[in-house]
Design an enzyme around this catalytic site. Structure first.
Site, short mmCIF file in Angstrom:
data_model
loop_
_atom_site.label_atom_id
_atom_site.label_comp_id
_atom_site.label_asym_id
_atom_site.label_seq_id
_atom_site.Cartn_x
_atom_site.Cartn_y
_atom_site.Cartn_z
N SER A 1 0.48 -8.89 -0.60
CA SER A 1 0.47 -8.15 0.82
C SER A 1 -0.62 -8.63 1.41
O SER A 1 -1.86 -8.89 0.92
CB SER A 1 0.28 -6.64 0.61
OG SER A 1 1.73 -6.02 0.40
N ARG B 1 0.88 -9.84 -11.65
CA ARG B 1 2.11 -9.86 -11.20
C ARG B 1 2.47 -11.45 -11.25
O ARG B 1 3.61 -11.97 -11.66
CB ARG B 1 2.46 -9.51 -9.96
CG ARG B 1 2.48 -8.07 -9.71
CD ARG B 1 3.73 -7.32 -9.29
NE ARG B 1 3.62 -6.16 -9.40
CZ ARG B 1 3.73 -5.01 -8.22
NH1 ARG B 1 3.91 -5.53 -7.27
NH2 ARG B 1 3.62 -3.66 -8.56
N ARG C 1 6.38 -3.08 -13.61
CA ARG C 1 5.41 -3.85 -12.70
C ARG C 1 4.21 -3.06 -12.11
O ARG C 1 3.44 -3.58 -11.37
CB ARG C 1 6.23 -4.24 -11.60
CG ARG C 1 7.00 -3.20 -10.67
CD ARG C 1 7.90 -3.60 -9.59
NE ARG C 1 7.96 -2.80 -8.35
CZ ARG C 1 8.40 -3.44 -7.43
NH1 ARG C 1 8.68 -4.70 -7.51
NH2 ARG C 1 8.40 -2.64 -6.29
N HIS C 2 4.20 -1.88 -12.84
CA HIS C 2 2.69 -1.21 -12.29
C HIS C 2 1.71 -1.01 -13.41
O HIS C 2 2.37 -0.59 -14.49
CB HIS C 2 3.31 0.17 -11.63
CG HIS C 2 3.68 0.00 -10.25
ND1 HIS C 2 5.01 0.13 -9.99
CD2 HIS C 2 3.26 -0.25 -9.07
CE1 HIS C 2 5.40 -0.22 -8.91
NE2 HIS C 2 4.37 -0.35 -8.27
N ARG D 1 -5.21 2.30 -9.15
CA ARG D 1 -4.18 2.79 -8.65
C ARG D 1 -3.59 3.92 -9.72
O ARG D 1 -3.27 3.63 -10.76
CB ARG D 1 -3.00 1.90 -8.35
CG ARG D 1 -3.17 0.69 -7.52
CD ARG D 1 -3.43 1.03 -6.00
NE ARG D 1 -3.80 -0.15 -5.28
CZ ARG D 1 -3.03 -1.04 -4.61
NH1 ARG D 1 -1.72 -0.63 -4.33
NH2 ARG D 1 -3.46 -1.75 -3.66
N GLU E 1 -0.89 5.14 -10.27
CA GLU E 1 0.50 5.09 -10.36
C GLU E 1 1.04 6.35 -11.01
O GLU E 1 0.90 6.26 -12.45
CB GLU E 1 1.06 3.77 -10.90
CG GLU E 1 0.69 2.62 -9.77
CD GLU E 1 0.91 2.40 -8.64
OE1 GLU E 1 1.72 3.17 -8.38
OE2 GLU E 1 0.48 1.42 -7.97
N GLU F 1 7.28 -8.33 -5.49
CA GLU F 1 6.38 -8.46 -4.53
C GLU F 1 5.10 -8.86 -5.36
O GLU F 1 4.53 -8.35 -6.20
CB GLU F 1 5.88 -6.87 -3.80
CG GLU F 1 4.67 -7.37 -2.83
CD GLU F 1 4.09 -5.92 -2.34
OE1 GLU F 1 4.84 -4.95 -2.03
OE2 GLU F 1 2.99 -5.63 -2.45
P1 ATP Z 1 4.28 -2.20 -4.93
O1 ATP Z 1 4.74 -1.84 -3.58
O2 ATP Z 1 4.98 -3.45 -5.55
O3 ATP Z 1 3.93 -1.16 -5.69
P2 ATP Z 1 2.04 -2.43 -3.11
O4 ATP Z 1 2.55 -2.82 -1.94
O5 ATP Z 1 1.76 -0.82 -3.62
O6 ATP Z 1 2.81 -2.71 -4.48
P3 ATP Z 1 -0.25 -3.70 -2.45
O7 ATP Z 1 -1.16 -2.59 -2.45
O8 ATP Z 1 0.18 -4.03 -1.30
O9 ATP Z 1 0.46 -3.34 -3.61
O10 ATP Z 1 -1.20 -4.59 -3.30
C1 ATP Z 1 -1.31 -5.91 -3.32
C2 ATP Z 1 -0.90 -6.53 -4.43
O11 ATP Z 1 -1.66 -6.11 -5.65
C3 ATP Z 1 0.65 -6.39 -4.74
O12 ATP Z 1 1.29 -7.04 -3.99
C4 ATP Z 1 0.65 -6.68 -6.19
O13 ATP Z 1 0.78 -7.91 -6.64
C5 ATP Z 1 -0.94 -5.87 -6.86
N1 ATP Z 1 -0.44 -4.67 -7.17
C6 ATP Z 1 -0.60 -3.39 -6.40
N2 ATP Z 1 -0.45 -2.42 -7.06
C7 ATP Z 1 -0.29 -2.90 -8.60
C8 ATP Z 1 -0.20 -2.00 -9.54
N3 ATP Z 1 0.01 -0.95 -9.63
N4 ATP Z 1 0.22 -2.74 -10.62
C9 ATP Z 1 0.21 -4.40 -10.80
N5 ATP Z 1 -0.20 -4.95 -9.80
C10 ATP Z 1 -0.46 -4.19 -8.32
MG MG Z 2 2.34 -4.28 -0.67
#
Ligand code: ATP
Ligand code: MG
Length: 444
Positions: A359, A407, A216-217, A208, A210, A356
């Protein structure tokens, strides 16, 4: 003589042994030297006289004899605390350079950037090691739980040709003369494989881009993905996820007591059933508790996640909570809208201790409806041809979820920053080394 592992030394009182490991600490008391030796199984005190100079973290071989410690010198905090090794011979196998900081403390107490700048060294500390022992148990428990339910593991690809789930947070790579991307999720592959194996899971890295630095990312994440077919409803997905999460906790409890105690960590508290709220219900509760009117928001902000987790713990005695029925149009094209009110979908997040964790939800399996969504979401059919091919030829009703391993690790151990829960974390400022120091070097 064969090597004896440190954990076996208490069984060998009176016997000669040959140990190999790292020098955890050295205390020089003039003639007599105390040296704590560490290997993969533990730490043991060794004592000797007229030893060669040896620096902490050096790799050494010690020949000696196991003796019982006098009663008043017993260390109850050490598994080998009732014995010590009388050193007869010490050989340095690989000397360590002078350390940049004291590695012998119970807590390393380093700022995060330093902890990561010296990763190869700091990972040697027992508390750092403990994090990744717990993580290994979490990942293995995820696998084990699903294997017990007849899921098969597959290897998801990391290089993909298009980004049908929204392209903002994606890394582009040069792929010969084409554009390609690093996969943000194995979602499409795991869903299409339900058309083949019924039940699949994968443990793999996702990427990602980010754009901000948060606690948390990461930009590279270990994703624990599961997907299965022949579900009767989206509730089956929640049930499976709850089973998996409970299984993970029980394995960590069984196998990581020592590691948890190093962090004073307690496993998340759970009632008989993890509470479940719809997004709207959660928003109503947040409004009532805080006066912040979030009722028309399309998602939960980080502070909302924290608030609803507080509610869950206070009112339901649960550190975890499922939130369902997110806004359909805010989710990827494969979400399954609730027929009673298609504005909201059968999508479910699991939140834990304020953040979170996962998902998931039910996915569309009807080919015609998928095609309608593809159009409505403004996607190109050719970008997901393989996915569509699967559904054209029949896939059962399906759903699944993805847990972020870092996480889960972070919140089980109560770590403050997700980088501590990633063995080699990547973020927008770091790929092993700080990117700023890299560009400094290049320009100098
Ligand atoms: P958030 O809203 O917390 O940024 P997300 O909804 O973008 O997460 P999802 O696409 O739903 O993330 O990914 C499923 C799971 O993967 C998340 O619930 C989280 O545990 C993990 N995850 C996703 N992106 C990240 C990240 N950049 N860093 C760490 N963990 C991540
Ligand atoms: Mg999510």
């Amino acid at each position: 003589m064969e090597r004896t592992l440190i954990s076996d030394t208490p069984k060998k009182v009176g016997e000669p042994v040959r140990l190999e490991g790292w020098v955890n600490t050295v205390r020089d008391h003039g003639k007599i030297t105390f040296l704590d030796l560490r290997d993969r199984t533990g730490i043991v005190q060794c004592v000797g006289t007229a030893l060669p100079k040896v620096s902490p973290e050096s790799v050494v071989e010690i020949a000696g004899k196991v003796t019982r410690r006098p009663e008043k010198l017993i260390n109850p905090n050490l598994e080998t605390g009732k014995i010590e090794i009388q050193i007869e011979n010490l050989k340095v196998i690989s000397p360590a350079a002078e350390l940049p900081f004291d590695m012998g403390q119970e807590d390393l107490n380093l700022d995060l950037p330093i902890l990561l700048d010296y990763r190869s060294l700091t990972l040697r500390h027992k508390k750092q090691q403990a994090i990744f022992k717990v993580q290994a148990v979490i990942i293995e428990a995820f696998r084990d739980a699903l294997r017990k339910k007849d899921f098969i593991e597959f290897q998801a690809p990391s290089i993909i040709s298009a980004v049908p789930e929204g392209g903002a947070e994606v890394f582009k790579v040069d792929y010969f003369d084409h554009d390609a991307y690093l996969s943000q999720s194995p979602q499409l592959y795991k869903s299409l494989l339900v058309g083949i194996f019924e039940r699949v899971f994968s443990v793999n890295q996702i990427f990602r881009a980010e754009p901000s630095v948060t606690t948390r990312h990461l930009t590279e994440v270990t994703s624990l993905d599961a997907e299965f077919g022949f579900i009767d409803s989206w509730k089956d997905v929640i049930e499976m996820e709850e089973y998996v999460v409970r299984y993970i906790f029980s394995e960590v409890e069984k196998k990581c007591a020592k590691e948890l105690s190093l962090f004073n960590a307690t496993l998340p508290k759970l009632p008989d059933q993890i509470p479940l709220l719809k997004l709207k219900e959660a928003q109503e509760i947040i409004y009532k508790r805080t006066g912040r009117d979030v009722r028309t928001e399309k998602d939960l902000a980080p502070e909302d996640e924290r608030e609803i987790c507080k509610w869950s713990l206070e009112e339901k005695g649960s550190d975890l909570i499922f939130i369902s029925h997110f806004v359909t149009k805010k989710k990827p094209f494969y979400v399954y809208p609730d027929p009673e009110d298609p504005t909201y979908a059968f999508s479910v997040d699991l939140l834990g201790r304020g953040v979170e964790w996962s998902s998931g939800g039910q996915r569309l399996n009807d080919y015609k409806t998928i095609l309608e969504h593809v159009k409505e979401w403004g996607l190109k059919e050719k970008d997901i041809e393989l996915y569509l091919q699967s559904f054209r030829y029949g896939v059962p009703p399906l759903g699944g979820f993805a847990l972020g391993a870092e996480r889960v690790t972070m919140h089980i151990l109560g770590l403050k920053n997700i980088r501590e829960a990633s063995i080699f974390p990547r973020d927008m400022e770091r790929i092993d080394v700080r990117l700023s120091t890299l560009s400094e070097k290049e320009s100098s």
